[in-house]
Design a protein around this motif. Structure first.
Motif, PDB file in Angstrom:
ATOM      1  N   ALA A   1     -13.999   5.650  -2.469  1.00  0.00           N
ATOM      2  CA  ALA A   1     -12.884   6.340  -2.811  1.00  0.00           C
ATOM      3  C   ALA A   1     -12.100   6.326  -1.297  1.00  0.00           C
ATOM      4  N   ALA A   2     -12.646   6.255  -0.224  1.00  0.00           N
ATOM      5  CA  ALA A   2     -12.090   6.311   1.103  1.00  0.00           C
ATOM      6  C   ALA A   2     -11.441   4.819   1.134  1.00  0.00           C
ATOM      7  N   ARG A   3     -12.663   3.810   0.823  1.00  0.00           N
ATOM      8  CA  ARG A   3     -12.044   2.396   1.150  1.00  0.00           C
ATOM      9  C   ARG A   3     -10.598   2.028   0.321  1.00  0.00           C
ATOM     10  N   ASP A   4     -10.816   2.602  -0.828  1.00  0.00           N
ATOM     11  CA  ASP A   4      -9.395   2.314  -1.666  1.00  0.00           C
ATOM     12  C   ASP A   4      -8.293   3.045  -1.101  1.00  0.00           C
ATOM     13  N   LEU A   5      -8.379   4.044  -0.522  1.00  0.00           N
ATOM     14  CA  LEU A   5      -7.540   4.763   0.340  1.00  0.00           C
ATOM     15  C   LEU A   5      -6.804   3.881   1.392  1.00  0.00           C
TER      16      LEU A   5
ATOM     17  N   LYS B   1      -8.598  15.604  -5.708  1.00  0.00           N
ATOM     18  CA  LYS B   1      -9.768  15.606  -6.178  1.00  0.00           C
ATOM     19  C   LYS B   1     -10.131  15.008  -7.476  1.00  0.00           C
ATOM     20  N   ARG B   2      -9.026  14.665  -8.217  1.00  0.00           N
ATOM     21  CA  ARG B   2      -8.763  13.936  -9.432  1.00  0.00           C
ATOM     22  C   ARG B   2      -9.175  12.520  -9.008  1.00  0.00           C
ATOM     23  N   ALA B   3      -8.526  12.132  -8.067  1.00  0.00           N
ATOM     24  CA  ALA B   3      -8.464  10.695  -7.539  1.00  0.00           C
ATOM     25  C   ALA B   3      -9.972  10.186  -7.062  1.00  0.00           C
ATOM     26  N   ILE B   4     -10.631  11.381  -6.262  1.00  0.00           N
ATOM     27  CA  ILE B   4     -11.862  11.004  -5.986  1.00  0.00           C
ATOM     28  C   ILE B   4     -12.830  11.095  -7.168  1.00  0.00           C
TER      29      ILE B   4
ATOM     30  N   VAL C   1      -7.840   6.604  -6.668  1.00  0.00           N
ATOM     31  CA  VAL C   1      -6.980   6.636  -5.717  1.00  0.00           C
ATOM     32  C   VAL C   1      -5.577   5.994  -5.779  1.00  0.00           C
ATOM     33  N   HIS C   2      -5.843   4.642  -5.917  1.00  0.00           N
ATOM     34  CA  HIS C   2      -4.481   3.875  -5.868  1.00  0.00           C
ATOM     35  C   HIS C   2      -3.720   4.262  -6.959  1.00  0.00           C
ATOM     36  N   ASP C   3      -4.086   4.481  -8.352  1.00  0.00           N
ATOM     37  CA  ASP C   3      -3.125   4.962  -9.284  1.00  0.00           C
ATOM     38  C   ASP C   3      -2.780   6.169  -9.205  1.00  0.00           C
ATOM     39  N   SER C   4      -3.426   7.160  -8.729  1.00  0.00           N
ATOM     40  CA  SER C   4      -2.998   8.646  -8.362  1.00  0.00           C
ATOM     41  C   SER C   4      -1.869   8.430  -7.280  1.00  0.00           C
ATOM     42  N   LEU C   5      -1.809   7.948  -6.347  1.00  0.00           N
ATOM     43  CA  LEU C   5      -0.925   7.822  -5.267  1.00  0.00           C
ATOM     44  C   LEU C   5       0.237   7.043  -5.969  1.00  0.00           C
ATOM     45  N   ASN C   6       0.124   5.916  -6.616  1.00  0.00           N
ATOM     46  CA  ASN C   6       1.435   5.469  -7.556  1.00  0.00           C
ATOM     47  C   ASN C   6       2.162   6.209  -8.417  1.00  0.00           C
ATOM     48  N   SER C   7       1.322   7.196  -8.883  1.00  0.00           N
ATOM     49  CA  SER C   7       1.991   8.288  -9.710  1.00  0.00           C
ATOM     50  C   SER C   7       3.060   9.273  -9.239  1.00  0.00           C
ATOM     51  N   LEU C   8       3.045   9.058  -7.822  1.00  0.00           N
ATOM     52  CA  LEU C   8       4.082   9.913  -7.163  1.00  0.00           C
ATOM     53  C   LEU C   8       5.168   9.276  -6.794  1.00  0.00           C
TER      54      LEU C   8
END
Length: 422
Positions: free
Chosen positions: A67-71, A151-154, A159-166
């Motif tokens: 998850a951290a690498r995706d971030l 928490k959901r992103a992890i 992570v990528h999709d969760s951030l894009n959802s904003l």
């Protein structure tokens, strides 16, 4: 920034008082302080400090290396959104991933996620650089939502999709973003980045029906289900009486309105014919202008209560609409062809154009209620993307607001400095 993000960014000196401030200065704690548990026996690490700043009851997030690498990958490509990866300290996150220390990884990844998510949802530029900005933005991402999203992103590996959802859903955001890769000129690039961030200042979704006023473009548009159903020229505030950026809710219109003269303009009308004086409770006098051809509001005023007395309305001074630059009002938005706009805004058979014309002809003051309440966004966009990738159009920076935004976007700030403007 949300309170949660700010808590992670601020040092323990800000969160825990003078004893931690003592450690920040490199001073050794006294024996009494250590014995009482007021401070640890040795200075704490940056990672530990960030985790200690978590709100009470919040468990440290369990970041996985994947998850951290995706971030980290997202941060390295955040320039696609017109943001600067360096603002999110990717080196710190990379080092935490490589060392494999779970405490350092949790602190670095949490810090990075909160910073990035806050800027994507609410905009990077804050504080005084948002000149005359009066739109609250916490509905899009409050502290609880931000934590839940992380928490959901992890947990879901998203992570990528969760951030894009904003990101903003308005088509202009995506169209402007597409221009970043083609903008060769730095001045144009900065202009696109400035206006991308302004979209992030607004609510992510403007709604299925809304009015948007773009001050630099001198336009008013009514949008429904993504389609502009009415577009009108506008006269906006002169630089000395600039139109503020705000959101209000239009619930109807007043036909043949009275004009309640603002205190700032009272000296201009005192003693003139055509105004009615009214005593105020404090013993003063205010002035009103009755309906009529010369009324400053013309024949129509939109009912859209707000703290700044800014409204869309008609005007007897029609000649200004023929000018290419139309910044002449005391702040309100004078709207061309106002009765047609009123009919579109009201959206009800009871108040079609014939009924509106009849009411205006009566000379009586009438309030017409809209079929649905409609948000009105008064915005300041100096750049817009043309449809189908056909280029860009720039509008005059009539109030000189772009430079502060560009400066804030390009500033290299530390964590504490960033937190201070949120």
């Amino acid at each position: 920034m949300s309170r949660l993000a700010a808590a992670l960014l601020l040092t323990a000196a800000a969160a825990s008082g003078p004893a931690f401030a003592q450690l920040e200065k490199g001073e050794k704690p006294t024996a009494e302080q250590v014995a009482s548990g007021e401070v640890p026996a040795a200075p704490i690490s940056e990672a530990e400090r960030a985790l200690r700043a978590l709100p009470a009851g919040m468990a440290a997030p369990n970041w996985t290396s994947e998850a951290a690498r995706d971030l980290l990958a997202y941060v390295q490509q955040v320039g696609d959104e017109g943001l600067d990866a360096a603002d999110y300290d990717p080196e710190r996150l990379r080092d935490a991933i490589e060392t494999g220390d779970p405490t350092a990884l949790s602190a670095a990844a949490t810090d990075t996620f909160l910073r990035v998510s806050s800027d994507l949802a609410l905009g990077h530029v804050r504080g005084s650089a948002r000149m005359d900005w009066h739109v609250g933005d916490q509905k899009d991402l409050n502290s609880a939502d931000q934590l839940a999203l992380m928490k959901r992103a992890i947990d879901n590996g998203s992570v990528h999709d969760s951030l894009n959802s904003l990101l903003p859903t308005h088509p202009q955001y995506a169209e402007l973003k597409a221009l970043l890769g083609t903008a060769k000129d730095k001045q144009l690039l900065d202009k696109v980045r400035t206006n991308l961030d302004r979209w992030r200042w607004l609510p992510r979704d403007l709604g299925h029906r809304y009015v948007i006023v773009n001050v630099p473009a001198y336009t008013v548009a009514l949008v429904e289900d993504g389609q502009v159903i009415a577009r009108h020229r506008a006269v906006v505030g002169a630089p000395k009486t600039a139109t503020p950026q705000l959101v209000a809710t239009a619930t109807g219109v007043i036909l043949n309105p009275w004009w309640e003269v603002p205190k700032s303009i009272t000296p201009e009308v005192r003693g003139k014919k055509g105004y009615v004086s009214v005593k105020t409770p404090d013993g003063g006098v205010r002035y009103r202008q009755p309906p009529g051809p010369g009324n400053a509001l013309g024949r129509m005023k939109v009912v859209m209560p707000n703290n700044y007395a800014i409204y869309l309305h008609d005007t007897p001074s029609k000649s200004y609409f023929k000018k290419p630059a139309r910044a002449y009002s005391h702040g309100c938005i004078r709207t061309e062809d106002p009765l047609a706009f009123a009919a579109a805004l009201l959206g009800t058979p009871e108040w079609d154009r014939a009924a509106i014309d009849q009411a205006v002809a009566s000379g009586k003051t009438v309030q017409a209620k809209a079929a649905v309440a409609t948000p009105v966004y008064i915005t300041y966009f100096t750049t817009a993307a043309l449809a189908a990738g056909e280029g860009i159009i720039s509008y005059p920076d009539v109030y000189g607001r772009d430079s502060k935004v560009v400066t804030a976007l390009n500033a290299k700030s530390g964590a504490t400095e960033m937190a201070s403007v949120r």
